[in-house]
Design a protein around this motif. Sequence first.
Motif, PDB file in Angstrom:
ATOM      1  N   ASN A   4       0.825  -1.197   0.000  1.00 48.42           N
ATOM      2  CA  ASN A   4       0.000   0.000   0.000  1.00 48.42           C
ATOM      3  C   ASN A   4       0.859   1.246   0.000  1.00 48.42           C
ATOM      4  O   ASN A   4       1.062   1.891   1.010  1.00 48.42           O
ATOM      5  CB  ASN A   4      -0.930   0.002   1.212  1.00 48.42           C
ATOM      6  N   ILE A   6       0.209   4.075  -1.140  1.00 47.34           N
ATOM      7  CA  ILE A   6      -0.533   5.306  -0.858  1.00 47.34           C
ATOM      8  C   ILE A   6      -0.483   5.606   0.636  1.00 47.34           C
ATOM      9  O   ILE A   6      -0.257   6.731   1.060  1.00 47.34           O
ATOM     10  CB  ILE A   6      -1.988   5.197  -1.352  1.00 47.34           C
ATOM     11  N   ASP A 285       2.903   1.519 -14.865  1.00 48.19           N
ATOM     12  CA  ASP A 285       2.190   2.795 -14.730  1.00 48.19           C
ATOM     13  C   ASP A 285       2.964   3.969 -15.330  1.00 48.19           C
ATOM     14  O   ASP A 285       2.431   5.067 -15.446  1.00 48.19           O
ATOM     15  CB  ASP A 285       1.933   3.108 -13.245  1.00 48.19           C
ATOM     16  N   LYS A 317       0.260   5.798  -8.644  1.00 42.79           N
ATOM     17  CA  LYS A 317       0.022   5.803  -7.196  1.00 42.79           C
ATOM     18  C   LYS A 317       0.914   6.827  -6.510  1.00 42.79           C
ATOM     19  O   LYS A 317       1.262   6.678  -5.345  1.00 42.79           O
ATOM     20  CB  LYS A 317       0.255   4.398  -6.652  1.00 42.79           C
ATOM     21  N   SER A 320      -1.525  11.764  -3.382  1.00 45.72           N
ATOM     22  CA  SER A 320      -2.156  11.560  -2.079  1.00 45.72           C
ATOM     23  C   SER A 320      -2.891  12.833  -1.676  1.00 45.72           C
ATOM     24  O   SER A 320      -2.621  13.915  -2.213  1.00 45.72           O
ATOM     25  CB  SER A 320      -1.112  11.198  -1.020  1.00 45.72           C
TER      26      SER A 320
END
Length: 575
Positions: A4, A6, A285, A317, A320
């Motif tokens: 994760n 993020i 990505d 990603k 945020s």
Amino acid sequence: MTKNPILHFSKLTLLFLSAFNFAQAQQIFSSNKYPITDFRQPLDITPPALAGSFGEIRGNHFHSGIDFRTNQREGYPVYAVADGYISRLRVQNSGFGQALYINHPNGFTTVYGHLQRFAPKIATVVKNLEYEKKSFEIDEFPDATLIPIHKGDVIAWSGNRGSSGGPHLHFEIRDTKTEETINPQFFGIIIPDNIPPVIHGLYVYRLNGKTFNEFTPKQAIGITGAGGQYKTTAPVSLTGEVGFGIVVTDRHNGLSGTNGVYSIQLELDGKKIYTSALERFAFEDSKAINSHIDYPTYINTKRSIQKSFVDPGNPLKIYSGLVNSGRINFNDGAAHQLRYIITDSKGNSSVLPFTVNAGTAPVAAPTVPAGIIYPYNKVNEFNNEDVKVVFPMGTLYNDLNFSYKKLPKPAGNAWSAIHQIHNRYTPLHIGFDLWIKADNLPENLRSKSLIVNTNGSSQGGSFDNGFVKATPKNFGSFYIATDTIAPRIVPVNIGEGRNMAGLSKMTFKISDNLSGIKSFNGYIDGKWVLMEFDAKTATLWHSFDERTSAGKHSLELVVTDMKENTRHYSVGFSR
Ligand SMILES: [Zn+2]
């Protein structure tokens, strides 16, 4: 969710928010979750200096590592940064050229690219593999026992092989499990730098509920400043929904070259509404850089404006704390305080505070443009009797107001009309499937057919039931052509009967007119020999070794293109 990133960004970002002086920023970068004492520097050049930073904006990708300067020269020893084993050996016509990967027991993999040559033991393994496979390009994954490595071993010498614009060492640290690449400056790889990022430009986009595209009105906002402090040159008044964009670079100590920044943060009335931070990313990505930046402006001017609002289909990603995807509504007649905070990988930051006086006009309802709307989150298909187009899921970053036009068949080598598939200002994340109906294509040319962009680039492709099918990576205008012409071979230092004694290699230039080179093979006295290739200079060479004794020999060189057109070149020589 096993990984994760993020979550990690958010924690990091919270720390950033509360701490913006140099010392505290330094502390953030040294108190992260990555080991900071495991890895040494990969070069002995001091002080280490970068020609390219992690995540810096490149054509169609974020830079996946850091580029160490090597004083414009090749041949500096490259050291293993920690104990481990060679986990991947890669030789390519382009890309990294010659690269080594080392797996380390701490769960990370280091990558060393554009190498001039490998250490002798590794070079022997590579050459044996190339002879075994009869292939210059190899991509091998040895197990832990084949080539164990100790910290500080010389594993190679720095070079300029592959897609390299000058001598340097490309260095990466990846998460061994996920293969995500991570900013090496998080691992205690110190690059001296106390210069804050430079802010070159500020832009506003009038979004008003619409999708961002080449028609989005854009306006430059004048800014001035230096040394980390910037301001706008005039009051800013805005009404309706907008997004902002910024042009930033970073400089390091003692060098005039520019690198990329680590993070971009935008605050509205003291609350962050957008943060991007290049701590780590997945290779799949990376092409979404074209969604991260204002792509239409990049295509027109090569200027990279980093948008501070995120397209719905952008898979990166690196973001945020987004509020309304970074889009801001100015409709309350009040004054609002905005602030950009730009930080480099060393923790130096620059700020650009500015005031926006909001208008009170009602926000216009989004109008749906005429045309075919393709949702970004669906598989979309267009077809008529001449052409079929399928956009797989994940192709688009935004809903697309698709346009199509059929134009007359061009003169010369063309076997269909031109099909204009939207326009080049819309970026795509992956290729789309395109079928074009062939027009009077003779049966004997079917296997030679391919799809060409009107800019001249081959899209490859193959004949499929009356159509030619390819998978272009960009929108454009396409038609069917054929490639019946074999590659060119131009000998550089060899000719019939020439005595090659005293020369270390024989060299050629090879090229193809359209479909591109698929393979090259050299044979001395009928036996396969290693020919090495550098795509950027179109140079093909064979380095003589103990396999070729003194005396008379014959060489045969065979070069084939993607459409199986083959050129042979034969020559007798002595050594
Ligand atoms: Zn690089």
